[in-house]
Design an enzyme around this catalytic site. Structure first.
Site, PDB file in Angstrom:
ATOM      1  N   ALA A  74       9.860   2.448   7.329  1.00  0.00           N
ATOM      2  CA  ALA A  74       9.014   1.254   7.532  1.00  0.00           C
ATOM      3  C   ALA A  74       9.251   0.699   8.937  1.00  0.00           C
ATOM      4  CB  ALA A  74       9.295   0.218   6.468  1.00  0.00           C
ATOM      5  N   ARG A  75      10.346  -0.012   9.134  1.00  0.00           N
ATOM      6  CA  ARG A  75      10.662  -0.549  10.457  1.00  0.00           C
ATOM      7  C   ARG A  75      12.158  -0.572  10.674  1.00  0.00           C
ATOM      8  NH1 ARG A  75       6.609   0.468  11.759  1.00  0.00           N
ATOM      9  NH2 ARG A  75       5.005  -0.625  12.932  1.00  0.00           N
ATOM     10  N   ARG A 101       0.824  -1.210   0.000  1.00  0.00           N
ATOM     11  CA  ARG A 101       0.000   0.000   0.000  1.00  0.00           C
ATOM     12  C   ARG A 101       0.857   1.259   0.000  1.00  0.00           C
ATOM     13  NH1 ARG A 101      -3.340  -3.692   3.075  1.00  0.00           N
ATOM     14  NH2 ARG A 101      -1.614  -3.662   4.516  1.00  0.00           N
ATOM     15  N   ASP A 130       9.887  -6.503  -5.287  1.00  0.00           N
ATOM     16  CA  ASP A 130       8.870  -7.083  -4.401  1.00  0.00           C
ATOM     17  C   ASP A 130       8.568  -8.468  -4.955  1.00  0.00           C
ATOM     18  OD1 ASP A 130       6.462  -7.919  -3.154  1.00  0.00           O
ATOM     19  OD2 ASP A 130       5.903  -5.842  -2.744  1.00  0.00           O
ATOM     20  N   HIS A 148       9.576   8.376  14.490  1.00  0.00           N
ATOM     21  CA  HIS A 148       8.484   7.475  14.080  1.00  0.00           C
ATOM     22  C   HIS A 148       7.185   8.269  13.863  1.00  0.00           C
ATOM     23  CE1 HIS A 148       7.053   3.037  14.417  1.00  0.00           C
ATOM     24  NE2 HIS A 148       6.308   3.693  13.536  1.00  0.00           N
ATOM     25  N   LEU A 149       7.277   9.201  12.905  1.00  0.00           N
ATOM     26  CA  LEU A 149       6.147  10.114  12.675  1.00  0.00           C
ATOM     27  C   LEU A 149       5.309   9.767  11.447  1.00  0.00           C
ATOM     28  CD1 LEU A 149       7.669  13.677  13.389  1.00  0.00           C
ATOM     29  CD2 LEU A 149       6.281  12.232  14.883  1.00  0.00           C
ATOM     30  N   GLU A 193      13.566   1.881  19.779  1.00  0.00           N
ATOM     31  CA  GLU A 193      12.961   3.222  19.844  1.00  0.00           C
ATOM     32  C   GLU A 193      12.637   3.576  21.279  1.00  0.00           C
ATOM     33  OE1 GLU A 193       9.712   3.333  17.038  1.00  0.00           O
ATOM     34  OE2 GLU A 193      11.054   2.996  15.339  1.00  0.00           O
TER      35      GLU A 193
HETATM   36  N1  LIG Z   1       6.703   4.861   9.914  1.00  0.00           N
HETATM   37  C1  LIG Z   1       5.473   4.636  10.195  1.00  0.00           C
HETATM   38  O1  LIG Z   1       4.877   5.323  11.005  1.00  0.00           O
HETATM   39  C2  LIG Z   1       4.739   3.529   9.517  1.00  0.00           C
HETATM   40  C3  LIG Z   1       5.387   2.392   9.111  1.00  0.00           C
HETATM   41  N2  LIG Z   1       4.705   1.373   8.505  1.00  0.00           N
HETATM   42  C4  LIG Z   1       5.467   0.198   8.096  1.00  0.00           C
HETATM   43  O2  LIG Z   1       5.386   0.066   6.696  1.00  0.00           O
HETATM   44  C5  LIG Z   1       5.252  -1.300   6.375  1.00  0.00           C
HETATM   45  C6  LIG Z   1       4.569  -1.441   5.040  1.00  0.00           C
HETATM   46  O3  LIG Z   1       3.214  -1.024   5.142  1.00  0.00           O
HETATM   47  P1  LIG Z   1       2.164  -1.311   3.980  1.00  0.00           P
HETATM   48  O4  LIG Z   1       2.664  -0.792   2.691  1.00  0.00           O
HETATM   49  O5  LIG Z   1       0.856  -0.820   4.475  1.00  0.00           O
HETATM   50  O6  LIG Z   1       2.181  -2.897   3.985  1.00  0.00           O
HETATM   51  P2  LIG Z   1       1.750  -3.875   2.810  1.00  0.00           P
HETATM   52  O7  LIG Z   1       1.549  -5.175   3.442  1.00  0.00           O
HETATM   53  O8  LIG Z   1       0.670  -3.264   1.997  1.00  0.00           O
HETATM   54  O9  LIG Z   1       3.054  -3.950   1.898  1.00  0.00           O
HETATM   55  C7  LIG Z   1       4.212  -4.638   2.222  1.00  0.00           C
HETATM   56  C8  LIG Z   1       4.849  -5.096   0.912  1.00  0.00           C
HETATM   57  O10 LIG Z   1       6.114  -5.670   1.214  1.00  0.00           O
HETATM   58  C9  LIG Z   1       6.295  -6.754   0.331  1.00  0.00           C
HETATM   59  N3  LIG Z   1       7.300  -7.657   0.865  1.00  0.00           N
HETATM   60  C10 LIG Z   1       7.166  -8.569   1.859  1.00  0.00           C
HETATM   61  N4  LIG Z   1       8.333  -9.215   2.044  1.00  0.00           N
HETATM   62  C11 LIG Z   1       9.208  -8.693   1.172  1.00  0.00           C
HETATM   63  C12 LIG Z   1      10.580  -8.941   0.894  1.00  0.00           C
HETATM   64  N5  LIG Z   1      11.256  -9.878   1.566  1.00  0.00           N
HETATM   65  N6  LIG Z   1      11.180  -8.210  -0.067  1.00  0.00           N
HETATM   66  C13 LIG Z   1      10.503  -7.274  -0.752  1.00  0.00           C
HETATM   67  N7  LIG Z   1       9.193  -7.001  -0.548  1.00  0.00           N
HETATM   68  C14 LIG Z   1       8.558  -7.699   0.407  1.00  0.00           C
HETATM   69  C15 LIG Z   1       4.919  -7.385   0.226  1.00  0.00           C
HETATM   70  O11 LIG Z   1       4.776  -8.156  -0.938  1.00  0.00           O
HETATM   71  C16 LIG Z   1       4.032  -6.156   0.189  1.00  0.00           C
HETATM   72  O12 LIG Z   1       3.764  -5.767  -1.140  1.00  0.00           O
HETATM   73  C17 LIG Z   1       4.455  -1.859   7.551  1.00  0.00           C
HETATM   74  O13 LIG Z   1       4.698  -3.237   7.725  1.00  0.00           O
HETATM   75  C18 LIG Z   1       4.927  -1.074   8.713  1.00  0.00           C
HETATM   76  O14 LIG Z   1       5.977  -1.765   9.355  1.00  0.00           O
HETATM   77  C19 LIG Z   1       3.373   1.465   8.249  1.00  0.00           C
HETATM   78  C20 LIG Z   1       2.665   2.563   8.620  1.00  0.00           C
HETATM   79  C21 LIG Z   1       3.278   3.682   9.326  1.00  0.00           C
HETATM   80  O1  LIG Z   2       1.177   1.712  11.508  1.00  0.00           O
HETATM   81  C1  LIG Z   2       2.379   1.443  11.660  1.00  0.00           C
HETATM   82  O2  LIG Z   2       2.894   0.367  11.322  1.00  0.00           O
HETATM   83  C2  LIG Z   2       3.249   2.430  12.282  1.00  0.00           C
HETATM   84  O3  LIG Z   2       4.441   2.232  12.315  1.00  0.00           O
HETATM   85  C3  LIG Z   2       2.656   3.586  12.939  1.00  0.00           C
HETATM   86  O4  LIG Z   2       3.092   3.507  14.262  1.00  0.00           O
HETATM   87  P1  LIG Z   2       2.384   4.379  15.405  1.00  0.00           P
HETATM   88  O5  LIG Z   2       0.961   3.957  15.450  1.00  0.00           O
HETATM   89  O6  LIG Z   2       2.521   5.798  14.976  1.00  0.00           O
HETATM   90  O7  LIG Z   2       3.121   4.078  16.656  1.00  0.00           O
END
Ligand SMILES: NC(=O)C1=CN([C@@H]2O[C@H](COP(=O)(O)OP(=O)(O)OC[C@H]3O[C@@H](n4cnc5c(N)ncnc54)[C@H](O)[C@@H]3O)[C@@H](O)[C@H]2O)C=CC1
Ligand SMILES: O=C(O)C(=O)COP(=O)(O)O
Length: 523
Positions: free
Chosen positions: A227-228, A147, A167, A275-276, A257
């Site tokens: 991401a993480r 996404r 991916d 982590h914003l 963190e």
């Molecule tokens: N910084 C923040 O505040 C936020 C961080 N995140 C992080 O972002 C990550 C991704 O979120 P979304 O896009 O919503 O998840 P998603 O599940 O829609 O997308 C993850 C993608 O990674 C791919 N993937 C899985 N393993 C892989 C690998 N070994 N190599 C390459 N691609 C691979 C999957 O096929 C998928 O298309 C979350 O898991 C979360 O940890 C999400 C929201 C907020």
């Molecule tokens: O939705 C995620 O995966 C995030 O990393 C967002 O983290 P937070 O809810 O802002 O602590």
């Protein structure tokens, strides 16, 4: 009254469905400040609260953990599954905010905006120190095109960037639709000017950009991790920053963190945010209301849509499944009470309309009913499969073409150490559940309440003797059904009774030569 613990900062506007429900008591406190953890039915978290096995063991009444966000790496999903706790998240509520944040970080990184900001505020006017790079015409490598990755790809294209994606789950179709180049990881590493990671943190992705892979990138590459923490290895980053291979890094997330690796943050070319990614009013409202609605539905016995450890069912499908789900649970209880011995295998065959539904959910309901009779811990459809495997019980399900003659039919065979039990049942709308076959005997009864199951020889007078024994013990018979294969051969009798049947009554029944066995089953 349900008790809900909200242990991270979650938007109150979004939580309104829970806060305004008079049957729900919402407590907003950190886990560490709560001393009656055992009373909560639901736990709502963001990324700060660590939902460990230890915490789950203390929350003995917990039924659901809701992550107001995407990543569930702070939740021990395996342990939750073991304890029968449903885990849900809000998968798309913060997608746009995180994509925008990543883009803001990328622009800031190549134009040195954070550093220039500090410089101007400290009274300097040093224009030549902050010579930047355009995004236009550069190759952006996106690792993980889910996404968030997809939203970044769209924005990058609007900025005139060439998008390279790695991916392993990306289809050609989707890559074409988004106008991105699907590549091998090494191609992305070798060709991209800027690389951003958007995968979940898993065993496969931890250290994905480590010493070896960063070594394959272009000299002067920019790296981003929104991401993480841990997907880009922090020690490897330090190494490549020190030798000048990596030109700049933008980090929103860290291995620990708040970050403890000060060395990384001391680099002038490293910019960081705490982590914003999801920290916008819109995202917080979205994720909070998504999980609040889901938790409310769940507590009211309705299906949830975004479960990590349960099959996801829409309301429509759930409504169709529910009668079979209830029936399967009863069949599980019936089989377990009948068998009362170790069991190796459970085979379920679905026929007719039920076969068109999400049968794995119905199978889990059977297992939950079956194991609930034998296992101390709470068993439900979340952990039933796991507990069955732990106990050495294999299970299988099959779809069969309609041979039973019923519009729908669930047929189960349970293989135990010494015997086999089989049952067939159907659900008739506006009429209810019927057991139509027990151990190969045609029968027809509604499975509920106190059931007496008698195996006997088909002879005159047996039914009367059973009736008399029940009467002598003050037990009223509600319904009675008999089934036999041949005249004068083996037969069964199934009675539903208005009162509990005790051991003395069973002993009195098996005194008769023509009564082979008698069992009580409570449904
Ligand atoms: N910084 C923040 O505040 C936020 C961080 N995140 C992080 O972002 C990550 C991704 O979120 P979304 O896009 O919503 O998840 P998603 O599940 O829609 O997308 C993850 C993608 O990674 C791919 N993937 C899985 N393993 C892989 C690998 N070994 N190599 C390459 N691609 C691979 C999957 O096929 C998928 O298309 C979350 O898991 C979360 O940890 C999400 C929201 C907020
Ligand atoms: O939705 C995620 O995966 C995030 O990393 C967002 O983290 P937070 O809810 O802002 O602590």
């Amino acid at each position: 009254m349900f008790h809900v613990l909200v242990s991270d900062s979650i938007s109150n506007d979004g939580l309104a469905p829970l806060l305004n429900d008079e049957n729900i008591n919402v407590v907003q406190k950190k886990v560490s400040e709560v001393d009656d953890l055992e009373k909560y039915d639901a736990l709502l978290v963001r990324s700060a609260t660590k939902v460990t096995e230890e915490l789950l063991q203390k929350m003995t009444n917990l039924k659901i953990v809701a992550r107001a966000g995407v990543g569930v790496d702070n939740i021990d999903v395996e342990a939750a599954t073991k304890y029968g706790v449903v885990v849900i998240n809000a998968p798309d509520g913060n997608t746009i905010s995180t994509a925008e944040h990543t883009f803001a970080m990328m622009a800031s990184l190549v134009r040195h905006i954070p550093q220039a900001n500090v410089s101007v505020k400290s009274g300097e006017w040093n224009r030549s120190a902050f010579l930047g790079t355009e995004l236009y015409g550069k190759s952006l490598g996106i690792i993980g095109l889910g996404r968030i990755g997809s939203e970044i790809a769209k924005r990058a294209k609007a900025f005139g960037m060439n998008v390279l994606v790695f991916d392993p789950f990306l289809t050609k179709d989707r890559a074409q639709k988004l106008g991105v180049n699907s590549c091998k990881l090494d191609e992305v590493l070798a060709q991209a000017d800027i690389i951003t990671v958007h995968t979940p943190l898993t065993k496969e992705t931890r250290g994905l950009l480590g010493k070896e892979n960063i070594g394959k990138t272009k000299k002067g590459v920019y790296l981003l991790n929104c991401a993480r923490g841990g997907i880009i290895d922090e020690e490897a980053l330090i190494h490549y920053l020190e030798i000048g291979h990596v030109k700049g890094v933008a980090l929103d997330v860290f291995e620990v963190e708040p970050p403890v690796n000060r060395k990384l943050l001391d680099f002038e070319q490293v910019i960081a945010t705490p982590h914003l990614g999801a920290s916008t009013k819109e995202a917080q409202l979205n994720v909070a209301s998504q999980v609040a609605e889901e938790v409310l539905k769940f507590l009211n016995g309705k299906p949830v849509t975004n479960s990590i450890n349960l099959p996801t069912l829409t309301k429509d499908i759930f409504d169709k499944i529910q009668p079979f789900y209830k029936l399967a649970k009863k069949l599980g209880q019936l089989a377990s009470q009948y068998m009362k011995e170790p069991v190796q295998h459970i085979g379920i065959v679905y026929e007719g309309t039920v076969a068109e539904l999400e049968t794995s959910f119905i199978t889990k309901a059977f297992l939950a009913g079956f194991l609930g009779e034998r296992v101390d811990s709470t068993v439900n459809e979340v952990n039933a499969g796991l507990i069955a495997k732990e106990r050495g019980i294999s299970f299988s399900e099959k779809i069969a073409s309609n041979g039973s003659g019923y519009a729908n039919c669930i047929a189960v065979q349970v293989d135990g150490d010494h015997r086999t039990f089989s049952v067939k049942a159907t659900y008739i709308p506006n009429y209810g559940e019927r057991i139509v076959d027990l151990n190969g005997f045609d029968i027809d009864f509604y499975p509920a309440g106190e059931v007496l199951y008698v195996e006997h020889i088909d002879k005159p007078g047996v039914i009367g003797r059973v009736g008399k024994v029940l009467g002598d013990h003050g037990v009223n018979i509600a319904t009675m059904q008999v089934g036999r294969k041949n005249i004068g051969g083996e037969a069964i009798m199934v009675l539903t009774c208005d009162k509990l049947i005790d051991d003395q009554l069973i002993e009195a029944l098996v005194q008769f030569d023509d009564i082979v066995s008698a069992k009580t089953i409570h449904l």
